[in-house]
Write a protein that holds these residues in place. Structure first.
Motif, PDB file in Angstrom:
ATOM      1  N   ARG A  55      -0.368  77.542 123.251  1.00 38.41           N
ATOM      2  CA  ARG A  55       1.021  77.206 122.997  1.00 38.41           C
ATOM      3  C   ARG A  55       1.597  76.596 124.256  1.00 38.41           C
ATOM      4  N   ASN A  56       2.380  75.563 124.096  1.00 38.16           N
ATOM      5  CA  ASN A  56       2.957  74.902 125.255  1.00 38.16           C
ATOM      6  C   ASN A  56       4.439  75.168 125.342  1.00 38.16           C
ATOM      7  N   GLU A  57       4.857  75.551 126.509  1.00 34.13           N
ATOM      8  CA  GLU A  57       6.272  75.782 126.751  1.00 34.13           C
ATOM      9  C   GLU A  57       6.741  74.630 127.621  1.00 34.13           C
ATOM     10  N   ASN A  58       7.671  73.876 127.097  1.00 37.39           N
ATOM     11  CA  ASN A  58       8.071  72.688 127.829  1.00 37.39           C
ATOM     12  C   ASN A  58       9.585  72.636 127.888  1.00 37.39           C
ATOM     13  N   MET A  59      10.114  73.036 129.022  1.00 37.90           N
ATOM     14  CA  MET A  59      11.556  73.188 129.096  1.00 37.90           C
ATOM     15  C   MET A  59      12.291  71.858 129.178  1.00 37.90           C
ATOM     16  N   SER A  60      11.657  70.827 129.733  1.00 35.32           N
ATOM     17  CA  SER A  60      12.344  69.531 129.732  1.00 35.32           C
ATOM     18  C   SER A  60      12.531  69.028 128.325  1.00 35.32           C
ATOM     19  N   MET A  61      11.554  69.340 127.467  1.00 34.94           N
ATOM     20  CA  MET A  61      11.653  68.900 126.089  1.00 34.94           C
ATOM     21  C   MET A  61      12.937  69.410 125.445  1.00 34.94           C
ATOM     22  N   GLU A  62      13.314  70.617 125.790  1.00 32.45           N
ATOM     23  CA  GLU A  62      14.526  71.178 125.208  1.00 32.45           C
ATOM     24  C   GLU A  62      15.753  70.426 125.703  1.00 32.45           C
ATOM     25  N   LEU A  63      15.750  70.085 126.984  1.00 35.38           N
ATOM     26  CA  LEU A  63      16.867  69.302 127.514  1.00 35.38           C
ATOM     27  C   LEU A  63      16.877  67.905 126.899  1.00 35.38           C
ATOM     28  N   GLU A  64      15.696  67.362 126.675  1.00 37.87           N
ATOM     29  CA  GLU A  64      15.632  66.038 126.062  1.00 37.87           C
ATOM     30  C   GLU A  64      16.193  66.085 124.649  1.00 37.87           C
ATOM     31  N   TYR A  65      15.913  67.148 123.956  1.00 37.58           N
ATOM     32  CA  TYR A  65      16.512  67.267 122.633  1.00 37.58           C
ATOM     33  C   TYR A  65      18.035  67.284 122.738  1.00 37.58           C
ATOM     34  N   LEU A  66      18.545  68.034 123.693  1.00 35.81           N
ATOM     35  CA  LEU A  66      20.005  68.108 123.848  1.00 35.81           C
ATOM     36  C   LEU A  66      20.583  66.747 124.218  1.00 35.81           C
ATOM     37  N   SER A  67      19.883  66.056 125.087  1.00 33.94           N
ATOM     38  CA  SER A  67      20.312  64.729 125.476  1.00 33.94           C
ATOM     39  C   SER A  67      20.378  63.812 124.252  1.00 33.94           C
ATOM     40  N   PHE A  68      19.312  63.829 123.466  1.00 37.78           N
ATOM     41  CA  PHE A  68      19.284  63.043 122.232  1.00 37.78           C
ATOM     42  C   PHE A  68      20.458  63.398 121.327  1.00 37.78           C
ATOM     43  N   ALA A  69      20.682  64.704 121.185  1.00 42.20           N
ATOM     44  CA  ALA A  69      21.723  65.167 120.274  1.00 42.20           C
ATOM     45  C   ALA A  69      23.090  64.639 120.706  1.00 42.20           C
ATOM     46  N   ILE A  70      23.381  64.719 121.993  1.00 37.91           N
ATOM     47  CA  ILE A  70      24.673  64.238 122.490  1.00 37.91           C
ATOM     48  C   ILE A  70      24.804  62.743 122.244  1.00 37.91           C
ATOM     49  N   VAL A  71      23.803  61.999 122.681  1.00 36.91           N
ATOM     50  CA  VAL A  71      23.867  60.548 122.624  1.00 36.91           C
ATOM     51  C   VAL A  71      23.929  60.033 121.194  1.00 36.91           C
ATOM     52  N   ASN A  72      23.224  60.688 120.283  1.00 36.00           N
ATOM     53  CA  ASN A  72      23.138  60.202 118.914  1.00 36.00           C
ATOM     54  C   ASN A  72      24.009  60.964 117.933  1.00 36.00           C
ATOM     55  N   ASN A  73      24.799  61.895 118.466  1.00 37.75           N
ATOM     56  CA  ASN A  73      25.624  62.689 117.568  1.00 37.75           C
ATOM     57  C   ASN A  73      24.798  63.307 116.467  1.00 37.75           C
ATOM     58  N   HIS A  74      23.721  63.893 116.873  1.00 38.84           N
ATOM     59  CA  HIS A  74      22.766  64.422 115.909  1.00 38.84           C
ATOM     60  C   HIS A  74      23.353  65.621 115.180  1.00 38.84           C
ATOM     61  N   THR A  75      23.121  65.661 113.869  1.00 36.21           N
ATOM     62  CA  THR A  75      23.493  66.853 113.121  1.00 36.21           C
ATOM     63  C   THR A  75      22.229  67.610 112.765  1.00 36.21           C
ATOM     64  N   PRO A  76      21.936  68.636 113.536  1.00 31.34           N
ATOM     65  CA  PRO A  76      20.694  69.366 113.313  1.00 31.34           C
ATOM     66  C   PRO A  76      20.758  70.101 111.997  1.00 31.34           C
ATOM     67  N   LYS A  77      19.579  70.346 111.449  1.00 34.63           N
ATOM     68  CA  LYS A  77      19.543  71.065 110.186  1.00 34.63           C
ATOM     69  C   LYS A  77      19.520  72.570 110.476  1.00 34.63           C
ATOM     70  N   ASN A  78      18.450  72.959 111.131  1.00 36.31           N
ATOM     71  CA  ASN A  78      18.297  74.383 111.395  1.00 36.31           C
ATOM     72  C   ASN A  78      17.795  74.552 112.811  1.00 36.31           C
ATOM     73  N   SER A  79      18.664  74.311 113.750  1.00 32.50           N
ATOM     74  CA  SER A  79      18.211  74.194 115.127  1.00 32.50           C
ATOM     75  C   SER A  79      17.824  75.551 115.723  1.00 32.50           C
ATOM     76  N   LYS A  80      16.893  75.482 116.599  1.00 31.64           N
ATOM     77  CA  LYS A  80      16.440  76.681 117.340  1.00 31.64           C
ATOM     78  C   LYS A  80      17.593  77.461 117.939  1.00 31.64           C
TER      79      LYS A  80
END
Lengths: 220, 220
Positions: B195-220
DNA sequence: GAATGTGAAGGTTTTCACAGCA
DNA sequence: TGCTGTGAAAACCTTCACATTC
């Protein structure tokens, strides 16, 4: 004045995660001297299918050349733009305990444009101390300093018991996204993004997998 | 000699993650003095639907009482058993840098039965030093000590450049599961869980969400 | 010839809705 | 009456397969 709303399909979280993976792999390919890469090669490196790679990218445009593949630099830049990491994000870490102070030094963050500019704690022994050139601020000034610096994301590494107060504070100060390490379900208003990082959960998955002989489909 | 293979449905990763969440919430409910909980209450606390909760549990049996709900202690015990955390797991941490040493002190691990019993590093200044009562061992003795202690899981927190060597070593020593923090795609044989734990990936998701106004379905 | 981009098919996960039981 | 357990429906995600382009 045409109004071509492109109907913006909802992008799945998995697609976004895979974009992060592609981005990292493209950086590597750059270093290895590749100029061009096919969806097949990219897929191999991530243990995915080529179709998955192409589909993921297709949500955002057509970046490849038929018969040839994708230009490594170009695709990397494009994905960086999509992910919003073609800029610097200013972050603060709240709670300079074990994990908080480990994250100050975490190189992957800075490498992807996440720049930690403020640290906060409530412990008098920590306030004023220096971590990587950043002086730990008193948590009392949290909202003021966050707002002043225009910090948009924070990482929460305080105990579960106080995490919600910190969240309420930073939300008031205008933070848009939170990465939470405290083992608690936090409440945020709908315009703020929250992500939980839970490392025991990953171990629990592994434990389950061993005990149940789990055959994962597309594991992280 | 009947051969009633119960056809064991493949359980999805999301279901397993949610079981972890239920487990944590049930611990909390215990502390809050609840004896009984409904799928609705459980769902509310996790921002899920009651049907989701019931479906997840139904893969493993029927643990509730119609008209009443679930017995908190009982359900917690049952989920603990399913996840395989009704026992102690011995872990080693390989790489006592920032993250590695933060994890030695991470209380959630011990709370869920994950007990860190060995630490390894290759740095002479670290070898022999004491972290929470554990003496850091020389990485040279990795496979021998892992095998001797019967360690089944390891956490990898070494630089990406050497992570694969560590993995090869611990796999040879009989480790069954690996939680990897190094930003690299590791290779493991099919009988070992990674299993890979990748903390930048989580920040990248947040970055994407802000920039794209993402509406997550069932976010972590 | 080689590899992309994409509708359509196939598979998986979630939600619905209701029968069944305390 | 209240809430579980679960087939069936709906939503979602991945893979297939092929027309298209370089």
């Amino acid at each position: 004045m045409s109004s071509e709303q492109p109907a913006k399909k909802r992008i799945s979280e998995s697609t976004i995660h895979r974009l992060s993976m592609y981005y990292r792999t493209l950086s590597l390919l750059q270093k290895e001297g590749y100029e061009t890469v096919s969806s097949k090669e990219l897929a191999n490196r991530e243990k995915l299918t080529p179709a998955q790679v192409r589909k993921d990218l297709s949500f955002f445009g057509s970046f490849g050349t038929r018969g040839l593949g994708y230009d490594v630099n170009e695709l990397k830049a494009k994905i960086g733009e999509i992910l919003g990491i073609d800029r610097q994000w200013k972050l603060a870490i709240i709670g300079i305990g074990n994990i908080g102070s480990a994250l100050v030094n975490y190189k992957e963050f800075s490498r992807q444009g996440f720049s930690i500019v403020k640290l906060f704690d409530n412990d008098q022994r920590k306030i004023g101390s220096n971590h990587k050139g950043i002086i730990v601020s008193d948590i009392k000034n949290l909202d003021k300093e966050i707002a002043e610096d225009g910090i948009e994301m924070v990482i929460i590494t305080v105990p579960a018991t106080v995490a919600q107060y910190m969240v309420d504070d930073v939300v008031r100060a205008g933070v848009k996204a939170i990465l939470n390490f405290a083992p608690i379900n936090l409440k945020v208003p709908p315009n703020v993004y929250l992500r939980n990082e839970n490392m025991s959960m990953e171990l629990e998955y592994l434990s389950f997998a061993i005990v149940n002989n789990h055959t994962p489909k597309n594991s992280k």
